[in-house]
Design an enzyme around this catalytic site. Structure first.
Site, PDB file in Angstrom:
ATOM      1  N   ASN A   6       7.978  -5.664  -0.443  1.00  9.15           N
ATOM      2  CA  ASN A   6       7.826  -4.479   0.409  1.00  9.15           C
ATOM      3  C   ASN A   6       6.337  -4.388   0.715  1.00  9.15           C
ATOM      4  OD1 ASN A   6       7.654  -2.077   1.743  1.00  9.15           O
ATOM      5  ND2 ASN A   6       8.906  -0.912   0.285  1.00  9.15           N
ATOM      6  N   TYR A  51      10.791   9.232   1.551  1.00  5.09           N
ATOM      7  CA  TYR A  51      10.836   8.113   0.598  1.00  5.09           C
ATOM      8  C   TYR A  51      11.588   8.408  -0.702  1.00  5.09           C
ATOM      9  CZ  TYR A  51       7.536   6.078   3.850  1.00  5.09           C
ATOM     10  OH  TYR A  51       6.952   5.570   4.985  1.00  5.09           O
ATOM     11  N   GLU A  93      12.371  -9.634   2.605  1.00  7.66           N
ATOM     12  CA  GLU A  93      11.614  -8.470   3.069  1.00  7.66           C
ATOM     13  C   GLU A  93      12.418  -7.208   2.766  1.00  7.66           C
ATOM     14  OE1 GLU A  93      10.767  -8.506   7.260  1.00  7.66           O
ATOM     15  OE2 GLU A  93       9.857  -6.513   7.194  1.00  7.66           O
ATOM     16  N   ARG A 153       5.165  12.170  -3.370  1.00  6.25           N
ATOM     17  CA  ARG A 153       4.813  12.749  -2.061  1.00  6.25           C
ATOM     18  C   ARG A 153       5.906  12.377  -1.038  1.00  6.25           C
ATOM     19  NH1 ARG A 153       0.441  12.448  -4.565  1.00  6.25           N
ATOM     20  NH2 ARG A 153      -1.670  12.976  -4.002  1.00  6.25           N
ATOM     21  N   PRO A 206       0.782  -1.228   0.000  1.00  9.39           N
ATOM     22  CA  PRO A 206       0.000   0.000   0.000  1.00  9.39           C
ATOM     23  C   PRO A 206       0.820   1.288   0.000  1.00  9.39           C
ATOM     24  CG  PRO A 206      -0.140  -1.116   2.121  1.00  9.39           C
ATOM     25  CD  PRO A 206       0.500  -2.073   1.160  1.00  9.39           C
ATOM     26  N   ASN A 207       0.342   2.208  -0.826  1.00  9.10           N
ATOM     27  CA  ASN A 207       0.853   3.580  -0.954  1.00  9.10           C
ATOM     28  C   ASN A 207       2.184   3.684  -1.695  1.00  9.10           C
ATOM     29  OD1 ASN A 207      -1.343   4.864   0.463  1.00  9.10           O
ATOM     30  ND2 ASN A 207      -0.516   3.934   2.316  1.00  9.10           N
ATOM     31  N   HIS A 254      12.497  -2.831   2.741  1.00 10.91           N
ATOM     32  CA  HIS A 254      11.949  -1.520   3.065  1.00 10.91           C
ATOM     33  C   HIS A 254      12.917  -0.448   2.598  1.00 10.91           C
ATOM     34  CE1 HIS A 254       8.820  -3.361   5.416  1.00 10.91           C
ATOM     35  NE2 HIS A 254       9.752  -4.134   5.953  1.00 10.91           N
ATOM     36  N   ARG A 266      12.806   4.154  13.061  1.00 14.81           N
ATOM     37  CA  ARG A 266      11.623   5.005  12.981  1.00 14.81           C
ATOM     38  C   ARG A 266      10.717   4.768  14.209  1.00 14.81           C
ATOM     39  NH1 ARG A 266       9.120   4.878   7.112  1.00 14.81           N
ATOM     40  NH2 ARG A 266       8.007   6.677   8.026  1.00 14.81           N
TER      41      ARG A 266
HETATM   42  O1  CA2 Z   1      10.252   1.974   4.196  1.00 14.38           O
HETATM   43  C1  CA2 Z   1       9.432   1.295   3.571  1.00 14.38           C
HETATM   44  O2  CA2 Z   1       9.633   0.824   2.461  1.00 14.38           O
HETATM   45  C2  CA2 Z   1       8.042   1.055   4.207  1.00 14.38           C
HETATM   46  O3  CA2 Z   1       7.628  -0.263   3.873  1.00 14.38           O
HETATM   47  C3  CA2 Z   1       7.118   2.083   3.583  1.00 14.38           C
HETATM   48  C4  CA2 Z   1       5.727   2.080   4.186  1.00 14.38           C
HETATM   49  C5  CA2 Z   1       5.790   2.157   5.697  1.00 14.38           C
HETATM   50  O4  CA2 Z   1       4.484   2.050   6.240  1.00 14.38           O
HETATM   51  C6  CA2 Z   1       6.673   1.080   6.283  1.00 14.38           C
HETATM   52  O5  CA2 Z   1       6.733   1.260   7.682  1.00 14.38           O
HETATM   53  C7  CA2 Z   1       8.073   1.177   5.722  1.00 14.38           C
HETATM   54  C8  CA2 Z   1       4.913   3.261   3.682  1.00 14.38           C
HETATM   55  C9  CA2 Z   1       4.872   3.394   2.198  1.00 14.38           C
HETATM   56  C10 CA2 Z   1       4.274   4.719   1.890  1.00 14.38           C
HETATM   57  O6  CA2 Z   1       4.803   5.148   0.667  1.00 14.38           O
HETATM   58  C11 CA2 Z   1       4.625   6.447   0.347  1.00 14.38           C
HETATM   59  C12 CA2 Z   1       5.366   6.902  -0.701  1.00 14.38           C
HETATM   60  C13 CA2 Z   1       5.269   8.214  -1.075  1.00 14.38           C
HETATM   61  C14 CA2 Z   1       4.397   9.050  -0.422  1.00 14.38           C
HETATM   62  C15 CA2 Z   1       3.639   8.580   0.627  1.00 14.38           C
HETATM   63  C16 CA2 Z   1       3.744   7.257   1.005  1.00 14.38           C
END
Ligand code: CA2
Length: 148
Positions: free
Chosen positions: A74, A23, A98, A18, A10-11, A100, A107
């Site tokens: 991821n 990120y 896995e 964003r 997700p996301n 990230h 974090r």
């Molecule tokens: O660090 C990572 O890859 C995460 O899997 C990213 C997740 C986060 O919930 C995990 O704790 C760590 C969030 C992905 C959100 O991606 C976005 C990218 C751009 C803008 C907003 C969100």
């Protein structure tokens, strides 16, 4: 030739558009293109999928059995919440790395727990988009070292 699945949760479709301070500025399309290219250099066929839906991710993990040799996952925020994803990974018996982008251990405390980690081959985090290439390399090395 190994067949590998790069699965994003997700996301992650928002990457590069964003919150670049967390990120980065690389888009998911760029990461996926890099994964395919890295796969070619490693002698592996890479297919990529992203979904914002837990069930779709679980379906993709189930479908990978028999079609793919391993998965780079991821799982985004589902990493920290989804027993269902953990059960799916355990049930297919495929090696999963896995991944990230951020260092989840540096974090917020709720990101320190991963339901993926206990059923994963290993975890790569904190290296940004470069981590995907590292994960593919680790997966191919693992598959090549497997007894025939
Ligand atoms: O660090 C990572 O890859 C995460 O899997 C990213 C997740 C986060 O919930 C995990 O704790 C760590 C969030 C992905 C959100 O991606 C976005 C990218 C751009 C803008 C907003 C969100």
């Amino acid at each position: 030739m190994f067949s590998l699945l790069v699965l994003n949760g997700p996301n992650l479709n928002l990457l590069g558009t964003r919150q670049p301070e967390i990120y980065g500025t690389t888009t998911l399309a760029e990461i996926e293109a890099d994964c395919v290219a890295r796969g070619e250099r490693l002698g592996a066929r890479v297919t990529c999928l992203q979904s914002n839906h837990e069930g779709t991710l679980i379906d993709a993990i189930h479908a990978a059995r028999g079609t793919h040799d391993g998965i780079v996952l991821n799982a985004g925020a589902y990493t920290h919440t989804s027993v269902a994803l953990m059960d799916a990974i355990a049930s297919v018996g495929l090696p999963v790395v896995e991944l990230h982008l951020s260092n989840i251990h540096a974090r917020e405390p709720f990101r320190h727990r991963s339901y993926v980690a206990p059923v994963a081959l290993g975890q790569i985090c904190g290296f940004g988009p470069r981590g995907y290439g590292l994960a593919l390399e680790a997966l191919v090395a693992h598959l090549e070292a497997r007894p025939a």
